[in-house]
Motif scaffolding. Structure first.
Motif, PDB file in Angstrom:
ATOM      1  N   GLY A   1       0.857  -1.125   0.146  1.00  0.00           N
ATOM      2  CA  GLY A   1      -0.221   0.291  -0.087  1.00  0.00           C
ATOM      3  C   GLY A   1       0.838   1.237  -0.122  1.00  0.00           C
ATOM      4  N   GLN A   2       2.247   1.086   0.327  1.00  0.00           N
ATOM      5  CA  GLN A   2       3.150   2.301   0.229  1.00  0.00           C
ATOM      6  C   GLN A   2       3.832   2.278  -1.256  1.00  0.00           C
ATOM      7  N   GLY A   3       3.741   3.146  -1.860  1.00  0.00           N
ATOM      8  CA  GLY A   3       4.689   3.060  -3.174  1.00  0.00           C
ATOM      9  C   GLY A   3       4.037   2.287  -4.155  1.00  0.00           C
TER      10      GLY A   3
ATOM     11  N   SER B   1       0.208   2.720  -3.830  1.00  0.00           N
ATOM     12  CA  SER B   1      -0.380   4.067  -3.892  1.00  0.00           C
ATOM     13  C   SER B   1      -1.378   4.304  -5.231  1.00  0.00           C
TER      14      SER B   1
ATOM     15  N   THR C   1      -4.577   3.025  -4.176  1.00  0.00           N
ATOM     16  CA  THR C   1      -5.419   3.750  -3.179  1.00  0.00           C
ATOM     17  C   THR C   1      -5.818   5.080  -4.059  1.00  0.00           C
ATOM     18  N   PHE C   2      -5.255   5.542  -4.887  1.00  0.00           N
ATOM     19  CA  PHE C   2      -5.924   6.802  -5.779  1.00  0.00           C
ATOM     20  C   PHE C   2      -7.085   5.960  -6.617  1.00  0.00           C
TER      21      PHE C   2
ATOM     22  N   LYS D   1      -5.214  -3.979  -4.223  1.00  0.00           N
ATOM     23  CA  LYS D   1      -4.619  -3.966  -2.951  1.00  0.00           C
ATOM     24  C   LYS D   1      -4.807  -5.119  -1.867  1.00  0.00           C
TER      25      LYS D   1
ATOM     26  N   GLN E   1      -9.352   4.391   4.658  1.00  0.00           N
ATOM     27  CA  GLN E   1      -8.095   4.725   3.918  1.00  0.00           C
ATOM     28  C   GLN E   1      -7.118   5.486   4.333  1.00  0.00           C
TER      29      GLN E   1
ATOM     30  N   TRP F   1      -3.319   4.532   5.961  1.00  0.00           N
ATOM     31  CA  TRP F   1      -2.068   5.428   5.616  1.00  0.00           C
ATOM     32  C   TRP F   1      -1.372   5.942   6.790  1.00  0.00           C
TER      33      TRP F   1
ATOM     34  N   GLU G   1       0.361   2.725   8.590  1.00  0.00           N
ATOM     35  CA  GLU G   1       1.533   2.388   7.638  1.00  0.00           C
ATOM     36  C   GLU G   1       2.668   3.361   7.990  1.00  0.00           C
ATOM     37  N   ARG G   2       2.350   4.764   7.890  1.00  0.00           N
ATOM     38  CA  ARG G   2       3.371   5.940   8.304  1.00  0.00           C
ATOM     39  C   ARG G   2       4.175   5.765   9.594  1.00  0.00           C
TER      40      ARG G   2
END
Length: 222
Positions: free
Chosen positions: A17-19, A23, A26-27, A97, A177, A181, A184-185
């Motif tokens: 889900g990161q990069g 990403s 997610t968009f 995802k 969502q 984020w 994960e961050r």
């Protein structure tokens, strides 16, 4: 490069889900959801007098709302096609995802997908069906074996309530969502902090081992 640092980087696997495709997926979810919320917001001025005011709604307002809904239902075929394409894009984003999902994906994306499906069901069963009833003007007809008949005003209120329910469901998707984020961050920040601490420990050990080697070599020379 220090072998201990290499092992640290290998133990950390970047959350899905990161990069990259995560990403973009997610968009693909957030884009259609915001698009649908914009459509519902444009209907809010029509729904507000039916649900959120205590004043008596005049009959002329029902006539105006009925004309508006008939106009929407009679829109060119390209309009519902664009809407259905946007719905499909959201589902594709969820499937991307959830392909080989991690624990975080199952929690956040799984719940988001459930809400998204609920929104589609509300759209098909209440909104689309209500538009057909308004266009045909067949109010007060019992459905199936039920003797319950809904009149004109109640039918329009049900459609307004369906728009509100759908908006809340879509906002729930956005909240989940955003929660994913943030989680994960937060995890990435903790991993980076752990890596930095390990680098400092390794540097301290290297300095101590270097000092020990120089002392032992000096003793041998003596």
């Amino acid at each position: 490069m220090d072998p201990s640092k290499v092992s640290i980087f290998k133990t950390y696997e970047k959350p899905r889900g990161q990069g990259g495709s995560g990403s973009f997926a997610t968009f693909m979810i957030i884009g259609p959801v915001c698009f649908f919320l914009g459509m519902l917001f444009s209907s809010f001025p029509y729904d507000y007098p039916l649900l959120w005011t205590s004043e008596v709604t005049p009959d002329a307002y029902y006539d105006q709302l009925e004309t508006h809904l008939k106009f929407l239902h009679a829109s060119p075929p390209i309009i519902p096609r664009i809407l259905h394409i946007a719905i499909s894009i959201g589902f594709i984003g969820f499937f991307i995802k959830l392909f080989k999902p991690s624990e975080a994906n199952l929690l956040f994306d799984g719940a988001s997908l459930v809400l998204y499906v609920v929104g589609v069901v509300v759209y098909i069963t209440n909104i689309v069906k209500g538009l057909r009833i308004v266009t045909l003007g067949v109010y007060g007809v019992p459905e199936g074996s039920s003797d319950l008949a809904i009149g004109r005003e109640d039918s329009l209120r049900v459609m307004a309530a369906s728009n509100t329910i759908l908006a809340l469901v879509l906002v729930g998707v956005l909240v989940l969502q955003a929660g994913q984020w943030y989680a994960e961050r937060k995890e990435q920040d903790e991993v980076e902090k752990f890596e930095k601490e390990q680098e400092e420990k390794n540097a301290t050990k290297g300095q101590k081992s270097g000092g020990h080697v120089t002392r032992s070599s000096s003793k041998k020379k003596q």
